[in-house]
Design an enzyme around this catalytic site. Structure first.
Site, PDB file in Angstrom:
ATOM      1  N   THR A 171       0.837  -1.193   0.000  1.00 47.78           N
ATOM      2  CA  THR A 171       0.000   0.000   0.000  1.00 47.78           C
ATOM      3  C   THR A 171       0.867   1.237   0.000  1.00 47.78           C
ATOM      4  O   THR A 171       1.779   1.354   0.824  1.00 47.78           O
ATOM      5  CB  THR A 171      -0.958   0.052   1.205  1.00 47.78           C
ATOM      6  OG1 THR A 171      -1.531   1.363   1.307  1.00 47.78           O
ATOM      7  CG2 THR A 171      -0.266  -0.274   2.520  1.00 47.78           C
ATOM      8  N   ASP A 181      -0.131   3.946   0.979  1.00 47.31           N
ATOM      9  CA  ASP A 181      -0.552   4.714   2.156  1.00 47.31           C
ATOM     10  C   ASP A 181       0.269   4.375   3.394  1.00 47.31           C
ATOM     11  O   ASP A 181       0.309   5.155   4.343  1.00 47.31           O
ATOM     12  CB  ASP A 181      -2.033   4.440   2.460  1.00 47.31           C
ATOM     13  CG  ASP A 181      -2.914   4.597   1.231  1.00 47.31           C
ATOM     14  OD1 ASP A 181      -2.667   5.523   0.449  1.00 47.31           O
ATOM     15  OD2 ASP A 181      -3.840   3.781   1.059  1.00 47.31           O
ATOM     16  N   GLY A 187      -2.761   9.061  -0.116  1.00 49.47           N
ATOM     17  CA  GLY A 187      -2.485   8.568   1.221  1.00 49.47           C
ATOM     18  C   GLY A 187      -3.704   8.048   1.938  1.00 49.47           C
ATOM     19  O   GLY A 187      -3.623   7.613   3.087  1.00 49.47           O
ATOM     20  N   ARG A 209      -0.913  28.506  -6.849  1.00 47.63           N
ATOM     21  CA  ARG A 209      -1.224  27.497  -7.846  1.00 47.63           C
ATOM     22  C   ARG A 209      -1.289  26.122  -7.175  1.00 47.63           C
ATOM     23  O   ARG A 209      -0.592  25.852  -6.201  1.00 47.63           O
ATOM     24  CB  ARG A 209      -0.173  27.473  -8.963  1.00 47.63           C
ATOM     25  CG  ARG A 209      -0.177  28.730  -9.828  1.00 47.63           C
ATOM     26  CD  ARG A 209      -1.415  28.768 -10.717  1.00 47.63           C
ATOM     27  NE  ARG A 209      -1.384  29.901 -11.638  1.00 47.63           N
ATOM     28  CZ  ARG A 209      -1.858  31.110 -11.373  1.00 47.63           C
ATOM     29  NH1 ARG A 209      -2.384  31.355 -10.174  1.00 47.63           N
ATOM     30  NH2 ARG A 209      -1.800  32.072 -12.262  1.00 47.63           N
TER      31      ARG A 209
END
Length: 367
Positions: free
Chosen positions: A139, A141, A184, A277
């Site tokens: 993962t 994350d 995430g 931005r």
């Protein structure tokens, strides 16, 4: 049972860098035990197909794939076999088809490379069908609590750091604030690591509340000191200051994180007058070729997964703990969620660098 001689491997959930390193290592290590490895295509979908969609993997088939991004086996992150979506919109339990596919291949065991969701589903299948299962954590994350690192995380961080480096140049050139939104899921591991490595001046993660006023003050003070640019990294699951998750619904009806950076950018430009931005990195973090660390981790996990099968130590996941590969029960692995430690070393490092990471005092008060 007799010693395992035929083992399947599948990748499940979102793709990431390092998956092919796992597959390659599994095939190479299996030779030492005289085990045949069958690569199953598109996760559990391959086991539901008739005929079963799988192929025998040999050294030739995995040669050179160490440096490839994605997964040669294919993967899916939808289609739970226990509630499989049908064309008419109904949900059907097709778990028996997956179990039957395992048996049709004549498998003695199955290696699944996936995150907590995939491992929970595959373990449920294994329990129902009496399948022998070994798991490898994957993962970007990095939120599986039983392992310090999962395959794919380091590559995702590297991509985010490269993006932040590039944004810094244009921020300096145009005297702007540049905000980078990273993946995430519900954890801020990518944001923290990338933010520190990329020199971000503000890092926002879902584990720590923030003050819009403090963010604007941080950026304005930099401008007042004659520093003409600032960079921010924000995790996709960060909420608005009023506590609302920022999500959108895709064409499949899935509700996904995305848009918090634009919300922050609008607030900052309105409050400070600084041109701002926004860049949302998205799936670029998944599609890169694997970093050196993910290649090493994938190789180590793949070798260890085969060793567990040879030892007939099933229903376990390989994990990285204290610089060692260990085996933990799959149920234990998926029940431990690992968020960013708000009093951990990385948060302390960011604060020590003068980075605004949110209102730590509010976290302490809440606990």
């Amino acid at each position: 049972m007799s010693k395992p001689k035929r083992v399947g491997i599948l990748t499940s959930g979102g793709d990431c860098g390092g998956l092919n390193a796992v597959t390659r290592a599994v095939v190479r290590r299996a030779r030492d035990y005289d085990i045949e490895i069958y690569g199953i295509k598109d996760s559990t979908q391959g086991l539901m197909n008739r005929p079963v969609d799988a192929e025998l993997l040999d050294i030739k088939k995995v040669s050179g794939i160490l440096r490839y991004g994605g997964t040669i086996l294919g993967t899916i992150n939808k289609g739970n076999p226990f509630a499989f979506p049908m064309p008419d919109g109904s949900l059907v339990d097709r778990s028996d088809e997956v179990i039957e596919g395992y048996k049709q291949l004549g498998l003695d065991a199955l290696i699944v490379v996936g995150g907590d969701g995939s491992l929970a589903i595959l373990r449920k299948l294994a329990q129902k069908g009496n399948l022998n299962l070994v798991a490898v954590p994957k993962t970007i994350d990095n939120d599986l609590g039983a392992t310090e690192y999962s395959v794919g995380f380091n590559t995702a961080v590297d991509v985010a750091v490269e993006a932040l480096d590039r944004l810094t140049y244009t921020a300096i050139s145009h005297s702007r604030v540049m905000i980078l939104e990273v993946m995430g899921r519900d954890a801020g591991h990518i944001a923290v690591s990338a933010g520190i490595a990329g020199g971000a001046h503000v890092i926002l993660i879902p584990e720590i509340p923030y003050s819009m006023e403090k963010i604007c003050k941080t950026l304005s003070e930099r401008r007042d000191r004659g520093i003409n640019f600032s960079t921010m990294v924000v995790a996709e699951a960060v909420k608005t200051e009023t506590g609302e998750a920022v999500k959108y619904t895709n064409s499949l009806g899935q509700s996904l994180y995305g848009g918090i950076a634009q919300y922050l950018g609008d607030q900052i430009s309105t409050s400070t007058g600084i041109e701002t931005r926004v860049t949302t990195l998205g799936h670029v973090q998944r599609g890169s070729k694997p970093s050196a660390l993910d290649r090493v981790l994938g190789a180590a996990f793949g070798v260890s997964a085969v060793d567990l099968i040879a030892q007939e130590k099933f229903d376990h996941m390989v994990a990285w703990q204290n610089r060692h590969i260990v085996a933990v029960p799959i149920m234990e692995a998926i029940s431990q969620y690992r968020a960013v430690e708000t009093d951990g070393g990385l948060i302390k490092t960011a604060i020590g660098l003068g980075t605004y990471v949110g209102e730590i005092d509010r976290v302490t008060a809440a606990s």
